[in-house]
Design a protein around this motif. Structure first.
Motif, mmCIF file in Angstrom:
data_model
loop_
_atom_site.group_PDB
_atom_site.id
_atom_site.type_symbol
_atom_site.label_atom_id
_atom_site.label_comp_id
_atom_site.label_asym_id
_atom_site.label_seq_id
_atom_site.Cartn_x
_atom_site.Cartn_y
_atom_site.Cartn_z
ATOM 1 N N ALA A 193 6.204 -2.060 2.415
ATOM 2 C CA ALA A 193 6.416 -2.581 1.059
ATOM 3 C C ALA A 193 5.333 -3.587 0.692
ATOM 4 O O ALA A 193 4.825 -3.598 -0.444
ATOM 5 N N ALA A 194 4.961 -4.426 1.662
ATOM 6 C CA ALA A 194 3.913 -5.414 1.399
ATOM 7 C C ALA A 194 2.580 -4.734 1.113
ATOM 8 O O ALA A 194 1.820 -5.173 0.239
ATOM 9 N N LYS A 224 12.947 -2.326 10.514
ATOM 10 C CA LYS A 224 13.001 -3.261 9.398
ATOM 11 C C LYS A 224 11.633 -3.890 9.147
ATOM 12 O O LYS A 224 11.164 -3.965 8.009
ATOM 13 N N GLY A 225 10.983 -4.299 10.243
ATOM 14 C CA GLY A 225 9.652 -4.874 10.095
ATOM 15 C C GLY A 225 8.654 -3.869 9.561
ATOM 16 O O GLY A 225 7.769 -4.205 8.767
ATOM 17 N N GLN A 262 9.243 -3.504 5.820
ATOM 18 C CA GLN A 262 8.734 -4.684 5.116
ATOM 19 C C GLN A 262 7.211 -4.656 5.024
ATOM 20 O O GLN A 262 6.636 -4.981 3.978
ATOM 21 N N ASN A 263 6.555 -4.248 6.105
ATOM 22 C CA ASN A 263 5.096 -4.167 6.088
ATOM 23 C C ASN A 263 4.621 -3.102 5.103
ATOM 24 O O ASN A 263 3.649 -3.298 4.363
#
Length: 681
Positions: free
Chosen positions: A630-631, A623-624, A627-628
């Motif tokens: 996508a960022a 998940k992290g 998210q990274n």
């Protein structure tokens, strides 16, 4: 191949029935064999099979599978085999079924070409949206099957380094085995070429050969006849359809049909043409023509995976350039003949039976542990060797010269050996390296092309090390004065030693530091044990052999962490030398940094999966990672600025590689099996 396998093994061939297979069974060298799948399908089954080929183009026909697996005698042969070799890419679809029948057998897939590349070329040559969509679907399906085979088979054999480069890494060990086409008959071909005699050898039942002949007759031959109107063209090969015969009659060329012995045709041919634009894989008839000493004019498709450009009289995909190459040979056949004679000798060394046997011994597991070939070895003097320096290299002709110069200029009284482990270079690497063979106390070039990857090349280099102290550096970095002495001295009291690196960039041919200081401490990852980069480390032979050397399943990073961790977990302590520094050359383009960091991050997740079950590693989060990633995508504008482009490319590559690693190794559980070094010196 059948002759090789039948020599020392209980060998049985299961062969798809057909006219070609039946004809081959009457040509001598008959081995124990069984035919299957020879009955012609009913019309309704033919319609079903046509639909199946469109939907699943990379698999064996269903009726052939039924014929094979529903025959109790053939199934018994499969169940009793120790090794099963599935020839041709399409038969790879049988791996799962064979595993269920015989889970203990070693399963090898031998690809004569890479289907996804063949389908990609078919798409490029197609006209119309429907056909292009069909081939796009075929490409996608082929890639899925190729990835699956790489995960499920024990080994994958391809026939050229070109095809090895097309194959993505997986659990299967990828090996290159050049076909043993340098037969005695070809070697004895007595050349007496005619004045203007062109030969094309092809099975015209294959669409790519028919298309190539049509292109040659329509677009190339008229340009040749403008300068050489009396030229004769002969085509040897079966599968002649009426419209092909009609085209040949109009062009006034000779279709010879099936020819059992091609030697007389090669003997009288002024040159061989290979006008192919479709298909993939090594073209055997190209190799055979080269081995017969005939000048060859071909397209890039015909030449790919076979030698280098200097082997050919001409390589061109345009009608004008192809015709010009043919006309040059016809105008000056003596020069072309002399060049072809030199190529003949070089090709015989690559496609000879001796090299084939050595490679097949490795594939089938009948070789000795130290089976890689030493292609160059020199020794000067009788002084005992204090160490062996191993340099893995792949296409390092532009960089390895500087590293060898730095090693030759080492200070101190340490007498050492250099082993260059060539991982299948296709540039001038070997020629560059051989210029240094007289500069060291002992010098070797090892052919480590069997498995792609620096880890395998390091293992093969270490296999041929004369000394018990083995030092590793890379072909594109630069060791500093005293490097050998410092590592050798440290190995007196430790089994494993690592040194620091100074990151540098090459600007205008000179090194520029990317940071002010070298590493003050060893690297670490996942909060576990420290490790040393393989561009600056050393190990005693007994420690390296005891842990199995480097793991060749790591293809692009973190094999050094895996190696260092296994050494320390086996009880070998690491000594860190912060003052022993090498210049560590960094990628200079944003794309290069993105790719490098993608594979580094992906392999970091593979490393985590290998050790997290038994050791306390820092947690990782899918998940992290998402998210990274996508960022990072939200910051894509940083690519537009030269000041931020490279740092951003590294961050984006790492974020994407982390997600890819989680998906492949944790979620889909497709972590490859370990590929450790076997045996000892």
């Amino acid at each position: 191949m059948a002759k090789y396998l039948a020599t020392n093994n209980d060998f049985t061939a299961l062969v798809v029935d057909g006219p070609g297979a039946r004809r081959a069974s009457t040509l001598g060298q008959v081995v124990n064999h069984h035919f299957f799948g020879g009955t012609r399908a009913a019309r309704r089954h033919q319609i079903f099979e046509t639909v199946r080929r469109i939907i699943f183009p990379a698999t064996m026909a269903r009726r052939m599978q039924h014929s094979l697996f529903r025959n109790p005698d053939l199934e018994a042969i499969i169940r009793g085999a120790d090794v099963i070799d599935l020839q041709w890419a399409e038969t790879g679809s049988l791996v799962r079924r064979i595993r269920r029948i015989n889970p203990d057998a070693k399963v090898i897939c031998t690809w004569h070409d890479v289907l996804s590349q063949r389908f990609m070329r078919a798409r490029q040559a197609s006209n119309g949206t429907i056909k292009k969509l069909r081939w796009s679907w075929a490409i996608g399906v082929a890639r899925v099957f190729e990835r699956r085979i790489l995960q499920e088979a024990d080994a994958l054999v391809v026939l050229s380094e070109k095809d090895a480069a097309l194959v993505n890494s997986g659990a299967a060990e990828v090996m290159v085995v050049e076909p043993p086409l340098a037969t005695e008959a070809l070697a004895k071909t007595d050349r007496h070429p005619g004045p203007a005699n062109i030969l094309f050898v092809a099975n015209l039942a294959r669409w790519e050969n028919e298309q190539g002949l049509s292109w040659f007759l329509d677009e190339v031959l008229p340009k040749i006849r403008q300068q050489h109107p009396s030229v004769t063209v002969k085509v040897a090969g079966t599968g002649i359809l009426p419209h092909v015969q009609a085209a040949a009659d109009r062009a006034d060329i000779h279709l010879l049909g099936f020819v059992a012995d091609l030697a007389p045709l090669y003997a009288e041919a002024t040159l061989v043409v290979v006008p192919l634009h479709l298909g993939a894989g090594v073209k055997f008839k190209v190799v055979e023509a080269l081995l017969a000493g005939v000048p060859v004019v071909t397209t890039p498709v015909g030449a790919e995976g076979i030698g280098h450009a200097d082997w050919y009289a001409a390589v061109d995909h345009e009608p004008g350039g192809f015709a010009a190459g043919v006309n040059r040979v016809l105008a000056d056949p003596r020069s072309a003949e002399a060049k072809a004679g030199r190529v003949r000798v070089e090709a015989a060394g690559i496609y000879g039976a001796q090299k084939f046997k050595a490679r097949m011994d490795n594939v089938y597991g009948t070789s000795k542990a130290w089976a890689s070939e030493v292609v160059c070895s020199t020794t000067r003097g009788n002084a005992p060797l204090a160490a062996t320096v191993v340099i893995p290299v792949f296409n390092g002709a532009q960089t390895i010269d500087k590293q060898l110069a730095a090693l030759a200029a080492q200070t101190g009284n340490c007498s050492f050996e250099v082993v260059v482990s060539d991982n299948g270079s296709t540039d001038r690497t070997r020629a560059v390296v051989q210029e240094w063979k007289d500069k060291f106390a002992s010098f070797k070039i090892v052919d480590a092309s069997r498995v792609r990857g620096a880890a395998f090349a390091r293992n093969e280099g270490a296999r041929h090390a004369t000394s018990g102290k083995i030092l590793f550096c890379d072909a594109d970095d630069l060791v500093r004065a005293g490097w050998v002495n410092e590592l050798v001295d440290a190995l007196d009291d430790h089994h494993f030693v690592g040194g620091a690196v100074q990151k540098v960039s090459v600007v205008g041919g000179a090194f520029e530091k990317e940071s002010s200081d070298a590493d003050a401490s060893p690297r670490s990852v996942h909060g576990f044990l420290p490790y040393a980069l393989t561009c600056n480390c050393a190990v005693r032979r007994e420690a390296l052999v005891n842990v199995g050397g480097f793991d060749s399943s790591y293809k692009a990073g973190h094999e050094e962490a895996d190696f260092g961790w296994r050494l320390q977990l086996a009880g070998y302590r690491m000594k860190w030398l912060s003052g022993t520094v090498i210049d560590y050359v960094q990628r200079t383009t944003a794309l290069g940094l993105l790719k490098q960091n993608f594979y580094y991050a992906k392999s970091a997740i593979l490393l985590w999966t290998r050790f997290s079950d038994e050791h306390r590693l820092a947690p990782v989060s899918f998940k992290g990672g998402v998210q990274n990633f996508a960022a990072q995508l939200m910051r894509i504008g940083l690519m537009s600025s030269s000041a931020t482009r490279k740092p951003y490319a590294k961050a984006l590559g790492w974020a994407a590689g982390t997600v890819a690693g989680h998906l492949e190794y944790r979620i889909l559980r497709r972590a490859p099996r370990r590929q450790l070094m076997v045996g000892s010196a």
